[in-house]
Write an enzyme that holds these catalytic residues in place. Structure first.
Site, mmCIF file in Angstrom:
data_model
loop_
_atom_site.group_PDB
_atom_site.id
_atom_site.type_symbol
_atom_site.label_atom_id
_atom_site.label_comp_id
_atom_site.label_asym_id
_atom_site.label_seq_id
_atom_site.Cartn_x
_atom_site.Cartn_y
_atom_site.Cartn_z
ATOM 1 C CD GLU A 1 -31.471 24.672 29.566
ATOM 2 O OE1 GLU A 1 -32.320 23.996 28.998
ATOM 3 O OE2 GLU A 1 -31.714 25.787 30.064
ATOM 4 C CG HIS B 1 -33.440 28.934 32.225
ATOM 5 N ND1 HIS B 1 -33.343 29.862 31.211
ATOM 6 C CD2 HIS B 1 -33.769 27.748 31.639
ATOM 7 C CE1 HIS B 1 -33.609 29.259 30.057
ATOM 8 N NE2 HIS B 1 -33.869 27.982 30.290
ATOM 9 N N GLY C 1 -33.575 27.895 22.157
ATOM 10 C CA GLY C 1 -34.588 28.552 21.334
ATOM 11 C C GLY C 1 -34.090 28.986 19.960
HETATM 12 P P1 13P Z 1 -35.510 25.218 23.830
HETATM 13 O O1 13P Z 1 -35.724 23.727 23.954
HETATM 14 O O2 13P Z 1 -36.706 25.959 23.345
HETATM 15 O O3 13P Z 1 -34.259 25.532 23.074
HETATM 16 O O4 13P Z 1 -35.285 25.756 25.336
HETATM 17 C C1 13P Z 1 -34.376 25.126 26.141
HETATM 18 C C2 13P Z 1 -34.500 25.675 27.508
HETATM 19 O O5 13P Z 1 -34.179 26.807 27.775
HETATM 20 C C3 13P Z 1 -35.060 24.784 28.540
HETATM 21 O O6 13P Z 1 -34.859 25.304 29.807
#
Ligand code: 13P
Length: 253
Positions: free
Chosen positions: A165, A93, A171
């Site tokens: 991602e 991540h 976030g």
């Molecule tokens: P958000 O959906 O809060 O943007 O986070 C995404 C995330 O990091 C999932 O692993």
């Protein structure tokens, strides 16, 4: 045909009682034909395992050590996670990479350890804002995928779900547009195909970064977006279930 997949990454949130309630709510109404996984902090795995027992919802962890046992203070191994009912582990991540300094090759070693334990790795890749603005998105995801190939060779994409991602979308409320996400997903699939065509067809590629109940359906409607890795919106059962529902409906369209 790849089945839709939605994973909730709860990050460092919740208490023993709140995670139990949230997991029970999710387990009581999972969407049909979607693989649904929830990933609490490791300390809460037992509570969540109990809450989802007997449902189709599966359990995941947020990281795992590359080693199985030994002098690695603070770590948890995949074999230990498996004992607690985990079938999935999030690896690489961006928060692990940026806040805790995990390198491409360390992430790849962790990924290999998850596979060795018979679990499925939800392997995260994605570029920063600066990398996107300097047109390096494709080269960054290629570099991150290459680390897996270097460590695991032909097995690199066995028991693997890839999560794209973009760091700038996590976030922040700034979601990649469906077109931006699809372009990167297609590139990821094509890149994997260059290594292993069967694996490229089979691998589920999730999008993560500010997915919510309002934008999920448009993202999941794209050919190479097989579902989502959800952060903030996974902490509210109503929102998370709506996202799972959007994934289920994407299969019908
Ligand atoms: P958000 O959906 O809060 O943007 O986070 C995404 C995330 O990091 C999932 O692993």
């Amino acid at each position: 045909m790849r089945s839709p997949f939605v994973a909730g990454n709860w990050k460092l949130n919740g208490s023993r009682s709140s995670v139990s309630s949230l997991a029970s709510e999710i387990a009581s109404a999972p969407a049909s034909n979607v693989e649904v996984v929830i990933c609490p902090v490791s300390l809460h795995l037992s509570e969540v395992a109990q809450a989802i027992a007997g449902s189709s919802v599966k359990l995941g962890a947020q990281n795992a050590c590359a080693a199985e046992a030994g002098a690695y203070t603070g770590e948890v191994s995949s074999t230990m996670l498996a004992e607690y009912g985990c079938e999935f582990v999030i690896v690489g991540h961006s928060e692990r990479r940026t806040l805790f300094g995990e390198t491409d090759s360390q992430c790849a070693e962790r990924h290999a350890a998850v596979q060795r334990a018979g679990l499925t790795s939800i392997f995260c890749i994605g570029e920063s804002l600066q990398e996107r603005e300097s047109d390096q998105t494709f080269s960054v995801v290629e570099r991150q995928l290459n680390a897996l190939i270097d460590v695991s060779g032909d097995q690199a994409f066995e028991n693997t779900v890839v999560a794209y991602e973009p760091v700038w979308a996590i976030g922040t409320g700034k979601t990649a547009s469906p077109e931006q996400a699809q372009a990167v997903h297609a590139h990821i699939r094509q890149y994997i195909a260059g290594h292993n065509a069967d694996a490229a067809d089979a691998v589920q590629i999730l999008y993560g970064g500010s997915v919510n109940a309002g934008n999920a359906a448009d993202l999941f409607a794209n050919a190479d977006i097989d579902g989502g890795l959800i952060g903030g919106a996974a902490l509210k059962s109503k929102d998370f279930l709506a996202i799972c529902d959007a994934a289920s409906r994407s299969q019908d369209s």
